[in-house]
Motif scaffolding. Structure first.
Motif, mmCIF file in Angstrom:
data_model
loop_
_atom_site.group_PDB
_atom_site.id
_atom_site.type_symbol
_atom_site.label_atom_id
_atom_site.label_comp_id
_atom_site.label_asym_id
_atom_site.label_seq_id
_atom_site.Cartn_x
_atom_site.Cartn_y
_atom_site.Cartn_z
ATOM 1 N N LEU A 125 85.644 16.064 39.661
ATOM 2 C CA LEU A 125 84.432 16.956 39.281
ATOM 3 C C LEU A 125 82.948 15.873 39.414
ATOM 4 C CD1 LEU A 125 85.638 19.012 36.209
ATOM 5 C CD2 LEU A 125 84.662 19.961 38.534
ATOM 6 N N GLU A 126 83.326 14.748 39.094
ATOM 7 C CA GLU A 126 82.455 13.842 39.110
ATOM 8 C C GLU A 126 82.058 13.312 40.649
ATOM 9 O OE1 GLU A 126 83.681 10.735 36.481
ATOM 10 O OE2 GLU A 126 82.481 11.702 34.882
ATOM 11 N N LEU A 159 81.380 26.296 34.732
ATOM 12 C CA LEU A 159 82.662 25.876 35.311
ATOM 13 C C LEU A 159 83.678 25.333 34.209
ATOM 14 C CD1 LEU A 159 84.456 25.864 37.734
ATOM 15 C CD2 LEU A 159 83.395 23.612 38.303
ATOM 16 N N GLU A 178 73.599 22.917 40.518
ATOM 17 C CA GLU A 178 73.884 22.280 39.421
ATOM 18 C C GLU A 178 75.161 22.838 38.668
ATOM 19 O OE1 GLU A 178 72.033 20.826 35.114
ATOM 20 O OE2 GLU A 178 71.387 22.416 35.819
ATOM 21 N N ILE A 179 76.014 21.961 38.663
ATOM 22 C CA ILE A 179 77.370 22.393 37.894
ATOM 23 C C ILE A 179 77.755 21.810 36.643
ATOM 24 C CG2 ILE A 179 79.946 22.505 38.213
ATOM 25 C CD1 ILE A 179 79.567 22.700 41.132
ATOM 26 N N VAL A 180 77.667 22.563 35.699
ATOM 27 C CA VAL A 180 78.025 21.882 34.369
ATOM 28 C C VAL A 180 79.428 22.250 33.963
ATOM 29 C CG1 VAL A 180 77.259 21.794 31.774
ATOM 30 C CG2 VAL A 180 75.463 21.974 33.761
ATOM 31 N N ALA A 181 80.366 21.395 33.753
ATOM 32 C CA ALA A 181 81.654 21.336 33.804
ATOM 33 C C ALA A 181 82.348 21.303 32.257
ATOM 34 C CB ALA A 181 82.482 20.999 34.889
ATOM 35 N N ILE A 187 79.180 28.601 42.210
ATOM 36 C CA ILE A 187 78.855 28.796 40.948
ATOM 37 C C ILE A 187 77.241 29.138 41.290
ATOM 38 C CG2 ILE A 187 77.981 26.868 39.207
ATOM 39 C CD1 ILE A 187 80.864 27.794 38.889
ATOM 40 N N CYS A 200 79.292 16.995 39.688
ATOM 41 C CA CYS A 200 79.141 18.008 38.409
ATOM 42 C C CYS A 200 78.832 16.997 37.293
ATOM 43 C CB CYS A 200 80.375 18.765 38.267
ATOM 44 S SG CYS A 200 81.115 19.584 39.526
ATOM 45 N N ARG A 201 78.167 17.685 36.188
ATOM 46 C CA ARG A 201 77.862 17.085 34.975
ATOM 47 C C ARG A 201 79.099 17.509 34.051
ATOM 48 N NH1 ARG A 201 75.014 18.842 30.455
ATOM 49 N NH2 ARG A 201 73.906 20.193 31.292
ATOM 50 N N PRO A 252 80.792 24.816 44.817
ATOM 51 C CA PRO A 252 79.043 25.025 44.640
ATOM 52 C C PRO A 252 78.710 26.376 45.143
ATOM 53 C CG PRO A 252 79.941 23.079 45.819
ATOM 54 C CD PRO A 252 81.025 23.813 45.535
#
Length: 166
Positions: free
Chosen positions: A34-35, A69, A5-8, A154, A39-40, A151
């Motif tokens: 990013l999308e 991120l 899970e990447i939160v940017a 992170i 990523c969120r 990925p």
């Protein structure tokens, strides 16, 4: 292996865009990339080229605990108001020079001006911070250069992935 899970957060660094004198195109382009990566996006902001403001905002997002991120776009060149690398260095605890080196190396295929990028990449806590150029084309090219590494990077920072076995 489960998906990381990447939160940017994407911060556009531009005096003129922060004053509403020009449209920010690089920030939305980075968000779109990013999308595509899944990523969120937690936040996007436009900031002036002020070193302290940039550092404060990087600290704020990196220390929040839910963001892992942060991309900045702009302020990485030789102009007197290009302060993003210095602001980033003031905040990070560890550099990630391989990412910045890879971005410059890959960009050289597209522009002879790639070595003029002073972009910095580094880690604060469990957050990776990456400086991208301010041009839309440059931002996307540099993002593309490191996309496949994100990925795993992170995942390691947030302990969502196991360390590489030696």
């Amino acid at each position: 292996m489960a998906k990381v899970e990447i939160v940017a957060v994407v911060l556009t660094i531009s005096d003129s865009a922060s004053r509403g004198e020009r449209e920010d195109r690089s920030g939305p382009a980075v968000v779109a990339e990013l999308e595509k990566l899944g990523c969120r996006i937690s936040a996007t902001e436009i900031l002036p080229d002020d070193r302290d403001s940039i550092s404060d905002k990087l600290r704020e997002y990196a220390d929040r605990g839910d963001v892992n991120l942060i991309f900045t776009t702009g302020g990485t060149g030789f102009a007197p108001r290009d302060n993003t690398p210095e602001a980033t260095r003031a905040v990070i605890e560890r550099e990630a020079p391989g990412l910045a080196e890879l971005m410059r190396f890959r960009s050289l295929d597209e522009t002879p001006l790639a070595p003029l990028s002073r972009a910095v990449c580094g880690i604060r806590g469990r957050t990776l911070i990456v400086n991208l150029p301010g041009s839309t084309r440059g931002a996307v090219q540099n993002f593309t250069a490191i996309r496949s590494s994100l990925p795993h990077a992170i995942g390691l920072l947030t302990e969502q992935s196991k360390k590489c076995a030696s």
